[in-house]
Design a protein around this motif. Sequence first.
Motif, PDB file in Angstrom:
ATOM      1  N   TYR A   1      38.023  43.844  30.962  1.00  0.00           N
ATOM      2  CA  TYR A   1      37.237  44.976  31.465  1.00  0.00           C
ATOM      3  C   TYR A   1      38.166  46.102  31.894  1.00  0.00           C
ATOM      4  O   TYR A   1      39.322  45.847  32.267  1.00  0.00           O
ATOM      5  CB  TYR A   1      36.391  44.542  32.670  1.00  0.00           C
ATOM      6  CG  TYR A   1      35.305  43.553  32.340  1.00  0.00           C
ATOM      7  CD1 TYR A   1      33.992  43.982  32.144  1.00  0.00           C
ATOM      8  CD2 TYR A   1      35.583  42.190  32.221  1.00  0.00           C
ATOM      9  CE1 TYR A   1      32.985  43.070  31.840  1.00  0.00           C
ATOM     10  CE2 TYR A   1      34.585  41.275  31.925  1.00  0.00           C
ATOM     11  CZ  TYR A   1      33.284  41.722  31.731  1.00  0.00           C
ATOM     12  OH  TYR A   1      32.294  40.829  31.428  1.00  0.00           O
ATOM     13  N   PRO A   2      37.699  47.360  31.881  1.00  0.00           N
ATOM     14  CA  PRO A   2      38.528  48.461  32.367  1.00  0.00           C
ATOM     15  C   PRO A   2      38.642  48.427  33.888  1.00  0.00           C
ATOM     16  O   PRO A   2      37.639  48.322  34.595  1.00  0.00           O
ATOM     17  CB  PRO A   2      37.776  49.711  31.877  1.00  0.00           C
ATOM     18  CG  PRO A   2      36.353  49.268  31.717  1.00  0.00           C
ATOM     19  CD  PRO A   2      36.410  47.822  31.319  1.00  0.00           C
ATOM     20  N   ALA A   3      39.852  48.485  34.374  1.00  0.00           N
ATOM     21  CA  ALA A   3      40.097  48.489  35.820  1.00  0.00           C
ATOM     22  C   ALA A   3      41.437  49.168  36.070  1.00  0.00           C
ATOM     23  O   ALA A   3      42.213  49.417  35.146  1.00  0.00           O
ATOM     24  CB  ALA A   3      40.091  47.068  36.382  1.00  0.00           C
ATOM     25  N   GLY A   4      41.715  49.469  37.347  1.00  0.00           N
ATOM     26  CA  GLY A   4      42.883  50.250  37.707  1.00  0.00           C
ATOM     27  C   GLY A   4      44.198  49.573  37.380  1.00  0.00           C
ATOM     28  O   GLY A   4      44.415  48.402  37.679  1.00  0.00           O
ATOM     29  N   THR A   5      45.099  50.348  36.747  1.00  0.00           N
ATOM     30  CA  THR A   5      46.462  49.901  36.478  1.00  0.00           C
ATOM     31  C   THR A   5      47.400  51.069  36.751  1.00  0.00           C
ATOM     32  O   THR A   5      46.983  52.225  36.789  1.00  0.00           O
ATOM     33  CB  THR A   5      46.645  49.447  35.010  1.00  0.00           C
ATOM     34  OG1 THR A   5      46.246  50.519  34.151  1.00  0.00           O
ATOM     35  CG2 THR A   5      45.821  48.223  34.707  1.00  0.00           C
ATOM     36  N   TYR A   6      48.675  50.762  36.906  1.00  0.00           N
ATOM     37  CA  TYR A   6      49.661  51.811  37.109  1.00  0.00           C
ATOM     38  C   TYR A   6      49.986  52.479  35.779  1.00  0.00           C
ATOM     39  O   TYR A   6      50.392  51.815  34.811  1.00  0.00           O
ATOM     40  CB  TYR A   6      50.950  51.231  37.705  1.00  0.00           C
ATOM     41  CG  TYR A   6      50.825  50.819  39.152  1.00  0.00           C
ATOM     42  CD1 TYR A   6      49.961  51.480  40.014  1.00  0.00           C
ATOM     43  CD2 TYR A   6      51.588  49.778  39.673  1.00  0.00           C
ATOM     44  CE1 TYR A   6      49.849  51.107  41.349  1.00  0.00           C
ATOM     45  CE2 TYR A   6      51.491  49.403  41.004  1.00  0.00           C
ATOM     46  CZ  TYR A   6      50.612  50.070  41.834  1.00  0.00           C
ATOM     47  OH  TYR A   6      50.510  49.708  43.153  1.00  0.00           O
TER      48      TYR A   6
ATOM     49  N   ALA B   1      45.162  54.481  36.720  1.00  0.00           N
ATOM     50  CA  ALA B   1      44.138  54.817  35.726  1.00  0.00           C
ATOM     51  C   ALA B   1      43.518  53.538  35.215  1.00  0.00           C
ATOM     52  O   ALA B   1      44.147  52.472  35.215  1.00  0.00           O
ATOM     53  CB  ALA B   1      44.754  55.613  34.578  1.00  0.00           C
ATOM     54  N   ASP B   2      42.272  53.627  34.796  1.00  0.00           N
ATOM     55  CA  ASP B   2      41.584  52.453  34.266  1.00  0.00           C
ATOM     56  C   ASP B   2      42.087  52.107  32.868  1.00  0.00           C
ATOM     57  O   ASP B   2      42.264  52.986  32.016  1.00  0.00           O
ATOM     58  CB  ASP B   2      40.072  52.704  34.193  1.00  0.00           C
ATOM     59  CG  ASP B   2      39.400  52.556  35.549  1.00  0.00           C
ATOM     60  OD1 ASP B   2      40.084  52.125  36.490  1.00  0.00           O
ATOM     61  OD2 ASP B   2      38.206  52.894  35.659  1.00  0.00           O
ATOM     62  N   SER B   3      42.326  50.824  32.632  1.00  0.00           N
ATOM     63  CA  SER B   3      42.641  50.326  31.289  1.00  0.00           C
ATOM     64  C   SER B   3      42.183  48.881  31.210  1.00  0.00           C
ATOM     65  O   SER B   3      42.026  48.195  32.237  1.00  0.00           O
ATOM     66  CB  SER B   3      44.141  50.443  30.984  1.00  0.00           C
ATOM     67  OG  SER B   3      44.890  49.611  31.852  1.00  0.00           O
ATOM     68  N   LEU B   4      41.955  48.413  29.996  1.00  0.00           N
ATOM     69  CA  LEU B   4      41.464  47.049  29.811  1.00  0.00           C
ATOM     70  C   LEU B   4      42.481  46.042  30.337  1.00  0.00           C
ATOM     71  O   LEU B   4      43.652  46.080  29.982  1.00  0.00           O
ATOM     72  CB  LEU B   4      41.187  46.793  28.332  1.00  0.00           C
ATOM     73  CG  LEU B   4      40.014  47.575  27.732  1.00  0.00           C
ATOM     74  CD1 LEU B   4      39.943  47.372  26.224  1.00  0.00           C
ATOM     75  CD2 LEU B   4      38.692  47.151  28.373  1.00  0.00           C
TER      76      LEU B   4
END
Length: 483
Positions: free
Chosen positions: A280-285, A291-294
């Motif tokens: 699922y898309p969620a916060g990453t550095y 920013a959201d990424s899978l």
Amino acid sequence: MKWIKQLSLLLITLVLLTGSVQIFAASQSTEAKDDEVIKEGIFIGDVNVGKLTYKEAKKKIQDRVKELSDVKVTLNVNKNIIETTLKELGYKWSNSEVLDEAAGLGKSGNVIKRYKDELDLKNEGMKYTLNMDFKKESLKKKLKTECDPYNIKAKNASLEATGHGFKIIPEKEGCVVDYDKSTNNLYDFVMKKWNKKSDITFDTVIQVSKPEYTTEDCKKVSNEPMGSWTTYFTTGASYDNRNMNIKNGAEKLNGNVLYPGESFSCNEHLVPWTEDNGWYPAGTYVDGGVADSLGGGICQVSSTLYNALLRAEIKVTKRFSHSMAVSYVDLAADAALAGDYKDLVFENDTDAPIYIQGVYSSSGSITFNIYGHDTRKASHSVKYESELVSTTPIKTEERKDPTQPVGYTETKSGHTGYVAKLWKITYENGKEVSKELLHTSTYAMSPSVTIIGTKGGDSKASDEPETKKSTDKKKTKTKKSDE
């Protein structure tokens, strides 16, 4: 006596002419032309090429070669039937130069040689060998390609967690093709025994393959973990995607068995990073921000596993820190995953299988347990300490945004920068015996940014023309990292 004199004169004449004939013959090309006719009585293999042109003979030989190489071969492999042809196994015409030799017979050399060749052809004929052959290495490769899918490989004994210990899944012997013997047997049959007419049925040579690790090896694995670690995460609707990624990661790593000497890559068990694979898309550095990424949040999974491996003292061969600090483990005790350039990789350097157990709790925790054959003494223990080397305070910045109306502000929180070391301290009977630096990690500082809307203000403050006066009230939005 008159006929003797005539014969003598003939022989003398032939001898005198021999030199000039040889010079003449040497000046002529021995390469057969398409329209040259081959002498009568010449065979190549079982093909009569006599009285045919070179072109006709070549076509006739090629037809025979095709007939031989198109013969069907049925391979029996572990009760499976594979149908192929000799051609597909690499069987081909290997002496194509014989056609030039046959075409030149009776047409070269001196008069005496030609006369003798003519007599031999009329009386006995001439049979050349049509060589059809395999290259053994090529045949072996072809057999591997055809048969490999039907090999039954040996299975090592394995482990399955039951909630009250481990169930041992027994090993299984395999049945695989012995390619060296099979290649030699098939080669010998085709080259020496085959009648060059019938289809071929061939039983491959099968050998039993033994598993490397057995039930006895799995019995060494203790019901008590060699190392264990737990981290915690925030629950609630706004964190659902991140927490589903943590759950998915724990499930994909859970239950893996690693045998002695084997290496384990977390990325290899987690990719691809797609929705179809449960991400699922969620916060990453990303680039100093969030920013959201899978797959956002997966690094908490790898970091928790890393700390369990440290406690089990399993050999870690690859580990990377995050670009910025995270909150769920100590500084320098994290293990980031990113693309194909950041991975957590470890190796089973024990004498028995190890079992990786990942446990996700919806109440807000993830735990990894590492089970195996713990040969460490009861008096042995380890502790890991994070040492802060330096700190870089958060800076503040303001950025104007002409796409947002005047009065709009948004604050993105920053991250403190750090340099930290991770130490491994070993104790025997409660006494410190060693202190080892595992690594030094650097985490970048990212500034706290306040975004100020300028749309609708004066021309100096805005990069876009004013279209209408904004009546929006002041808005404030704060975005935090949940990494």
